[in-house]
Design a protein around this motif. Structure first.
Motif, short mmCIF file in Angstrom:
data_model
loop_
_atom_site.label_atom_id
_atom_site.label_comp_id
_atom_site.label_asym_id
_atom_site.label_seq_id
_atom_site.Cartn_x
_atom_site.Cartn_y
_atom_site.Cartn_z
N VAL A 181 33.39 -31.36 -15.30
CA VAL A 181 32.06 -31.72 -15.80
C VAL A 181 31.00 -31.60 -14.71
O VAL A 181 29.84 -31.27 -14.98
N GLN A 182 31.39 -31.84 -13.47
CA GLN A 182 30.44 -31.66 -12.36
C GLN A 182 30.12 -30.18 -12.17
O GLN A 182 28.97 -29.81 -11.92
N LEU A 183 31.15 -29.35 -12.29
CA LEU A 183 30.91 -27.91 -12.19
C LEU A 183 29.93 -27.47 -13.28
O LEU A 183 28.97 -26.73 -13.01
N LEU A 184 30.16 -27.94 -14.48
CA LEU A 184 29.31 -27.53 -15.60
C LEU A 184 27.88 -28.04 -15.43
O LEU A 184 26.92 -27.28 -15.55
N ARG A 185 27.75 -29.31 -15.13
CA ARG A 185 26.41 -29.93 -15.11
C ARG A 185 25.65 -29.63 -13.82
O ARG A 185 24.46 -29.32 -13.87
N GLU A 186 26.35 -29.75 -12.69
CA GLU A 186 25.64 -29.70 -11.41
C GLU A 186 25.59 -28.29 -10.81
O GLU A 186 24.59 -27.92 -10.21
N HIS A 187 26.66 -27.53 -10.98
CA HIS A 187 26.66 -26.18 -10.42
C HIS A 187 26.05 -25.19 -11.41
O HIS A 187 25.29 -24.31 -11.03
N LEU A 188 26.42 -25.31 -12.67
CA LEU A 188 25.98 -24.32 -13.67
C LEU A 188 24.77 -24.80 -14.46
O LEU A 188 24.24 -24.05 -15.29
N GLU A 189 24.36 -26.03 -14.23
CA GLU A 189 23.20 -26.62 -14.91
C GLU A 189 23.32 -26.59 -16.43
O GLU A 189 22.32 -26.44 -17.15
N LEU A 190 24.55 -26.74 -16.89
CA LEU A 190 24.78 -26.86 -18.34
C LEU A 190 24.88 -28.35 -18.64
O LEU A 190 25.97 -28.94 -18.66
N THR A 191 23.73 -28.97 -18.86
CA THR A 191 23.70 -30.43 -18.96
C THR A 191 23.88 -30.95 -20.39
O THR A 191 23.72 -32.14 -20.65
N GLY A 192 24.25 -30.05 -21.29
CA GLY A 192 24.54 -30.50 -22.65
C GLY A 192 25.80 -31.35 -22.70
O GLY A 192 25.94 -32.23 -23.55
N THR A 193 26.73 -31.09 -21.81
CA THR A 193 27.95 -31.90 -21.73
C THR A 193 27.61 -33.19 -20.99
O THR A 193 27.11 -33.14 -19.87
N HIS A 194 27.85 -34.31 -21.63
CA HIS A 194 27.43 -35.59 -21.05
C HIS A 194 28.57 -36.32 -20.36
O HIS A 194 29.74 -36.10 -20.70
N VAL A 195 28.20 -37.20 -19.45
CA VAL A 195 29.16 -38.14 -18.86
C VAL A 195 28.77 -39.53 -19.36
O VAL A 195 27.68 -40.01 -19.09
N GLY A 196 29.66 -40.13 -20.13
CA GLY A 196 29.38 -41.45 -20.65
C GLY A 196 30.11 -42.50 -19.84
O GLY A 196 29.56 -43.11 -18.93
N CYS A 197 31.39 -42.70 -20.15
CA CYS A 197 32.15 -43.76 -19.49
C CYS A 197 32.71 -43.31 -18.15
O CYS A 197 32.95 -44.13 -17.28
N ASP A 198 32.94 -42.01 -18.00
CA ASP A 198 33.57 -41.47 -16.80
C ASP A 198 34.97 -42.02 -16.58
O ASP A 198 35.49 -42.00 -15.48
N THR A 199 35.58 -42.55 -17.63
CA THR A 199 36.95 -43.08 -17.51
C THR A 199 37.84 -42.58 -18.65
O THR A 199 38.75 -43.27 -19.07
N SER A 200 37.57 -41.39 -19.17
CA SER A 200 38.43 -40.71 -20.14
C SER A 200 38.45 -41.36 -21.51
O SER A 200 39.32 -41.06 -22.31
N GLN A 201 37.54 -42.27 -21.77
CA GLN A 201 37.64 -42.99 -23.04
C GLN A 201 36.61 -42.56 -24.08
O GLN A 201 36.91 -42.51 -25.26
N CYS A 202 35.37 -42.25 -23.65
CA CYS A 202 34.29 -42.16 -24.64
C CYS A 202 34.13 -40.78 -25.26
O CYS A 202 33.58 -40.64 -26.35
N GLY A 203 34.58 -39.73 -24.58
CA GLY A 203 34.55 -38.40 -25.19
C GLY A 203 33.21 -37.70 -25.19
O GLY A 203 33.08 -36.62 -25.77
#
Lengths: 156, 265
Positions: free
Chosen positions: A25-47
């Protein structure tokens, strides 16, 4: 220490230098600037971070970018074709399958994977499949309606 | 996450060599437990050795009544496998009930049993079915493999390569999941096998264990839920936390076992 990863993201070949501990998700959001993928819980639970890895839904906060070397990734940005929303996106819009919208990218990606396995899911099957996607607005009622509508539109 | 190096070997020998070269290296299979653990800085391996590209670890094969499931086989693959559904439907159903669809798309049987979480589902399936755990060095009975909380009989440099299951006469797994985490507060796998009736319990204790009192009752009075009426399991040594007391877990073991026996038919 950085390593090189090469993968396909939404149909485009991508090569990036990442640390082994870089999450997908860091590669997608921070390197590729594809910020449509969200980070919610960051603990594998929220999806909220669900993307497809070689066609199968996965939580991109619980995958290392290096584990995905050589794979094909689809994110929420890759669903619409030529400016036309994917039927699942259109169904979420039509049925207002969102309130704040934060969980929506993950919900849509997870639901698209559901229909790959089960073209005509029952309401119970939809709710069970979405076990790994949490909507803090509790907007499940319209989310389920949207998935049912998309299934009909997609010929299930 | 602390920094680490990363390797993706393509043979078991290369993986073992990489792990042997660094005492603080760890293997990663699906990573659905390990990556969250690393993110919380509860572990700090210097190197990760990814087992995902080792062809010998993948896939499901059938020989007669024996299923061999490669260590890197994902839960979703086991759940969807026509061979698993035909030979041991209870095992396919167990895999279908692990975590959520995204976890099942990544998590593996080898990773689950090598981790041996005290509330994991697969250890109950392996112990309940009397599975054989295959490693790069030897074959171990499930009874000898699971040795307690997050611990197994695996030695340094030893990797799970596959798990062998023999079709039972009948079997079922029923769990009482925590409503938030969905981990088993108590899960019970019952099986009538060629070697006798086995009842394996997860979630209740420090690690998976066999409920011998329930096994004896089913063996002496017959494989029926009614045979477990009034058979109590001791709460001594069982887990007690905000979700369930030891006494409640002990009670649930018999209840889940009765439901599993009924489901096994």
């Amino acid at each position: 220490m950085q390593v090189s990863v090469s993968l396909t993201v939404n149909g485009k070949a991508v090569t990036a230098a990442v640390e082994p501990r870089t999450l997908l998700v860091q590669l997608l959001r921070e390197h590729l600037e594809l910020t449509g993928t969200h980070v919610g819980c960051d603990t594998s639970q929220c999806g909220a971070c669900v993307v497809h890895v070689d066609g199968a839904s996965a939580k991109s906060c619980t995958l290392l970018a290096v584990q995905c070397d050589g794979t094909s990734i689809t994110t929420i940005e890759g669903l619409a074709k030529d400016g036309v929303l994917h039927p699942m996106q259109e169904a979420f819009r039509e049925h207002h399958g969102l309130q704040c919208g934060f969980c929506t990218p993950g919900m849509v990606m997870s639901a698209v994977d559901l229909l790959q396995h089960n073209a005509k899911p029952s309401e119970t099957e939809i709710r069970e499949w979405l076990e790994g996607n949490i909507c803090r607005c509790t907007g499940y009622h319209n989310i389920v309606k949207a998935v049912q509508h998309a299934a009909q539109q997609m010929g299930g | 996450m602390y920094a680490f190096t990363y390797q993706k070997p393509t043979t078991i020998a290369a993986a073992v060599a990489a792990l042997g070269a660094d005492a603080d290296a760890k293997p990663v299979s699906g990573g659905q437990t390990l990556i969250p653990t690393l993110k919380q800085r509860l572990a700090a391996p210097t190197a990760l050795v990814d087992l995902a590209k080792i062809p010998e670890l993948a896939g499901i094969t059938v020989a007669g009544d024996t299923l061999t499931i490669g260590a890197m086989t994902r839960h979703a693959t086991v759940a969807d496998s026509a061979d698993v559904k035909r030979l041991i439907p209870a095992l396919a159903a167990l895999a279908e009930g692990i975590g959520d669809p995204q976890v099942r798309n990544r998590g593996t049987i080898g990773g689950s049993i090598a981790n041996n979480d005290p509330a994991a589902d697969y250890p109950a399936g392996c112990l309940g079915l009397g599975a054989t755990i295959v490693t790069n060095r030897r074959e171990l009975a499930a009874d000898a493999f699971f040795t307690g909380m997050f611990s197994t009989a695996l030695d340094d440099g030893e990797l799970v390569t596959a798990v062998k299951f023999t079709k039972p006469k009948r079997a079922a797994y029923v769990k009482f999941p925590n409503p938030a985490s969905r981990y088993a507060i108590v899960g019970v796998f019952v099986a009538e096998t060629a070697g006798g009736i086995r009842v394996a319990v997860t979630g209740a204790g420090a690690g998976v264990f066999r409920a011998t009192a329930l096994e004896a009752a089913l063996a002496s009075k017959g494989f029926a839920a009614a045979s477990l009426d009034g058979v109590a399991v001791s709460a001594d040594g069982l887990n007690s936390d905000i979700h369930a007391s030891a006494e409640y877990r002990a009670h649930l073991i018999t209840v889940m076992a009765k439901r599993a026996v009924a489901a096994a038919g």
